[in-house]
Design a protein around this motif. Structure first.
Motif, PDB file in Angstrom:
ATOM      1  N   LEU A   7      26.601 -34.844  70.575  1.00  0.00           N
ATOM      2  CA  LEU A   7      26.582 -36.587  70.573  1.00  0.00           C
ATOM      3  C   LEU A   7      27.960 -37.075  70.671  1.00  0.00           C
ATOM      4  O   LEU A   7      28.261 -37.965  71.727  1.00  0.00           O
ATOM      5  CB  LEU A   7      25.753 -37.050  69.449  1.00  0.00           C
ATOM      6  N   GLU A   8      28.905 -36.538  69.768  1.00  0.00           N
ATOM      7  CA  GLU A   8      30.320 -37.445  69.778  1.00  0.00           C
ATOM      8  C   GLU A   8      30.859 -37.067  71.240  1.00  0.00           C
ATOM      9  O   GLU A   8      31.621 -37.800  71.644  1.00  0.00           O
ATOM     10  CB  GLU A   8      30.906 -36.876  68.651  1.00  0.00           C
ATOM     11  N   SER A   9      30.842 -35.959  71.764  1.00  0.00           N
ATOM     12  CA  SER A   9      31.600 -35.467  72.913  1.00  0.00           C
ATOM     13  C   SER A   9      30.892 -36.345  74.196  1.00  0.00           C
ATOM     14  O   SER A   9      31.690 -36.509  75.049  1.00  0.00           O
ATOM     15  CB  SER A   9      31.360 -34.149  73.160  1.00  0.00           C
ATOM     16  N   ARG A  10      29.585 -36.948  73.795  1.00  0.00           N
ATOM     17  CA  ARG A  10      29.119 -37.698  74.840  1.00  0.00           C
ATOM     18  C   ARG A  10      29.355 -39.177  74.786  1.00  0.00           C
ATOM     19  O   ARG A  10      28.854 -39.971  75.346  1.00  0.00           O
ATOM     20  CB  ARG A  10      27.560 -37.571  74.961  1.00  0.00           C
ATOM     21  N   GLY A  11      30.284 -39.445  73.678  1.00  0.00           N
ATOM     22  CA  GLY A  11      30.544 -40.928  73.222  1.00  0.00           C
ATOM     23  C   GLY A  11      29.364 -41.408  72.326  1.00  0.00           C
ATOM     24  O   GLY A  11      29.463 -42.678  72.257  1.00  0.00           O
ATOM     25  N   VAL A  12      28.476 -40.710  71.795  1.00  0.00           N
ATOM     26  CA  VAL A  12      27.250 -41.346  70.959  1.00  0.00           C
ATOM     27  C   VAL A  12      27.742 -40.923  69.507  1.00  0.00           C
ATOM     28  O   VAL A  12      27.701 -39.846  69.164  1.00  0.00           O
ATOM     29  CB  VAL A  12      26.024 -40.697  71.353  1.00  0.00           C
ATOM     30  N   PRO A  13      27.800 -42.003  68.665  1.00  0.00           N
ATOM     31  CA  PRO A  13      28.327 -41.782  67.388  1.00  0.00           C
ATOM     32  C   PRO A  13      27.243 -41.027  66.621  1.00  0.00           C
ATOM     33  O   PRO A  13      25.980 -41.413  66.695  1.00  0.00           O
ATOM     34  CB  PRO A  13      28.665 -43.266  66.823  1.00  0.00           C
ATOM     35  N   GLY A  14      27.726 -40.137  65.797  1.00  0.00           N
ATOM     36  CA  GLY A  14      26.829 -39.256  64.963  1.00  0.00           C
ATOM     37  C   GLY A  14      27.360 -39.022  63.559  1.00  0.00           C
ATOM     38  O   GLY A  14      28.852 -38.881  63.615  1.00  0.00           O
ATOM     39  N   VAL A  15      26.481 -38.806  62.620  1.00  0.00           N
ATOM     40  CA  VAL A  15      27.362 -38.460  61.386  1.00  0.00           C
ATOM     41  C   VAL A  15      26.478 -37.155  60.928  1.00  0.00           C
ATOM     42  O   VAL A  15      25.169 -37.203  61.064  1.00  0.00           O
ATOM     43  CB  VAL A  15      26.922 -39.647  60.412  1.00  0.00           C
ATOM     44  N   PHE A  16      26.995 -36.138  60.536  1.00  0.00           N
ATOM     45  CA  PHE A  16      26.444 -34.614  59.843  1.00  0.00           C
ATOM     46  C   PHE A  16      26.216 -35.297  58.373  1.00  0.00           C
ATOM     47  O   PHE A  16      27.245 -35.555  57.697  1.00  0.00           O
ATOM     48  CB  PHE A  16      27.549 -33.888  60.107  1.00  0.00           C
ATOM     49  N   VAL A  17      24.934 -34.833  57.958  1.00  0.00           N
ATOM     50  CA  VAL A  17      24.733 -34.927  56.814  1.00  0.00           C
ATOM     51  C   VAL A  17      24.387 -33.728  56.081  1.00  0.00           C
ATOM     52  O   VAL A  17      23.377 -33.116  56.617  1.00  0.00           O
ATOM     53  CB  VAL A  17      23.681 -36.037  56.281  1.00  0.00           C
ATOM     54  N   ALA A  18      24.873 -33.378  54.973  1.00  0.00           N
ATOM     55  CA  ALA A  18      24.301 -32.016  54.052  1.00  0.00           C
ATOM     56  C   ALA A  18      24.740 -32.207  52.663  1.00  0.00           C
ATOM     57  O   ALA A  18      25.169 -33.117  52.303  1.00  0.00           O
ATOM     58  CB  ALA A  18      25.404 -30.990  54.732  1.00  0.00           C
ATOM     59  N   SER A  19      24.395 -31.245  51.977  1.00  0.00           N
ATOM     60  CA  SER A  19      24.501 -31.424  50.522  1.00  0.00           C
ATOM     61  C   SER A  19      25.863 -30.945  50.008  1.00  0.00           C
ATOM     62  O   SER A  19      26.337 -29.882  51.116  1.00  0.00           O
ATOM     63  CB  SER A  19      23.464 -30.673  49.952  1.00  0.00           C
ATOM     64  N   SER A  20      26.435 -31.197  49.152  1.00  0.00           N
ATOM     65  CA  SER A  20      27.725 -30.993  48.684  1.00  0.00           C
ATOM     66  C   SER A  20      27.995 -29.668  48.624  1.00  0.00           C
ATOM     67  O   SER A  20      29.041 -28.997  48.875  1.00  0.00           O
ATOM     68  CB  SER A  20      27.913 -31.744  47.267  1.00  0.00           C
ATOM     69  N   GLU A  21      27.192 -28.520  48.419  1.00  0.00           N
ATOM     70  CA  GLU A  21      26.990 -27.406  48.453  1.00  0.00           C
ATOM     71  C   GLU A  21      27.955 -26.834  49.759  1.00  0.00           C
ATOM     72  O   GLU A  21      28.555 -25.603  49.688  1.00  0.00           O
ATOM     73  CB  GLU A  21      25.959 -26.572  48.104  1.00  0.00           C
ATOM     74  N   PHE A  22      27.544 -27.442  50.892  1.00  0.00           N
ATOM     75  CA  PHE A  22      28.082 -27.065  51.960  1.00  0.00           C
ATOM     76  C   PHE A  22      29.129 -27.449  52.688  1.00  0.00           C
ATOM     77  O   PHE A  22      29.443 -27.426  53.618  1.00  0.00           O
ATOM     78  CB  PHE A  22      26.705 -27.174  52.981  1.00  0.00           C
ATOM     79  N   ALA A  23      29.957 -28.357  51.957  1.00  0.00           N
ATOM     80  CA  ALA A  23      31.266 -28.945  52.329  1.00  0.00           C
ATOM     81  C   ALA A  23      32.308 -28.209  52.977  1.00  0.00           C
ATOM     82  O   ALA A  23      32.643 -28.542  54.139  1.00  0.00           O
ATOM     83  CB  ALA A  23      31.765 -29.743  51.035  1.00  0.00           C
ATOM     84  N   ARG A  24      32.725 -26.993  52.216  1.00  0.00           N
ATOM     85  CA  ARG A  24      33.617 -25.920  52.954  1.00  0.00           C
ATOM     86  C   ARG A  24      32.916 -25.593  54.223  1.00  0.00           C
ATOM     87  O   ARG A  24      33.778 -25.395  55.372  1.00  0.00           O
ATOM     88  CB  ARG A  24      33.862 -25.052  51.966  1.00  0.00           C
ATOM     89  N   ALA A  25      31.840 -25.122  54.046  1.00  0.00           N
ATOM     90  CA  ALA A  25      31.195 -24.673  55.428  1.00  0.00           C
ATOM     91  C   ALA A  25      31.087 -25.663  56.656  1.00  0.00           C
ATOM     92  O   ALA A  25      31.298 -25.251  57.738  1.00  0.00           O
ATOM     93  CB  ALA A  25      29.728 -24.175  55.333  1.00  0.00           C
TER      94      ALA A  25
END
Length: 76
Positions: A7-25
């Motif tokens: 989405l970002e590469s197409r100019g559409v703003p996006g946000v990745f949402v995950a639980s804190s356990e996956f921060a490093r991943a």
């Protein structure tokens, strides 16, 4: 992460949402995809086995951060 990067590469703003356990991943995957600055919001872990009301509370708590990532952040 792939969807947000696409989405970002197409100019559409996006946000990745995950639980804190996956921060490093998430950080590693964003870097591997060539988009280390991808917007992300982490919510408390774990999220499985949460009730609908608990998930709504997580979503409500994350909403301001998600909106801020969509509206306040300069991204390439």
């Amino acid at each position: 992460m792939h969807d947000i990067v696409d989405l970002e590469s197409r100019g559409v703003p996006g946000v990745f949402v995950a639980s804190s356990e996956f921060a490093r991943a998430a950080e590693a995957q964003a870097g591997a995809l060539g988009f280390p600055s991808v917007a992300r919001v982490l919510v408390p872990h774990p999220i499985q086995d949460r009730t609908d009301d608990e998930m709504r509370a997580h979503a409500d708590a994350a909403l301001d951060a998600i909106l801020a990532e969509l509206t306040d952040r300069d991204r390439p």
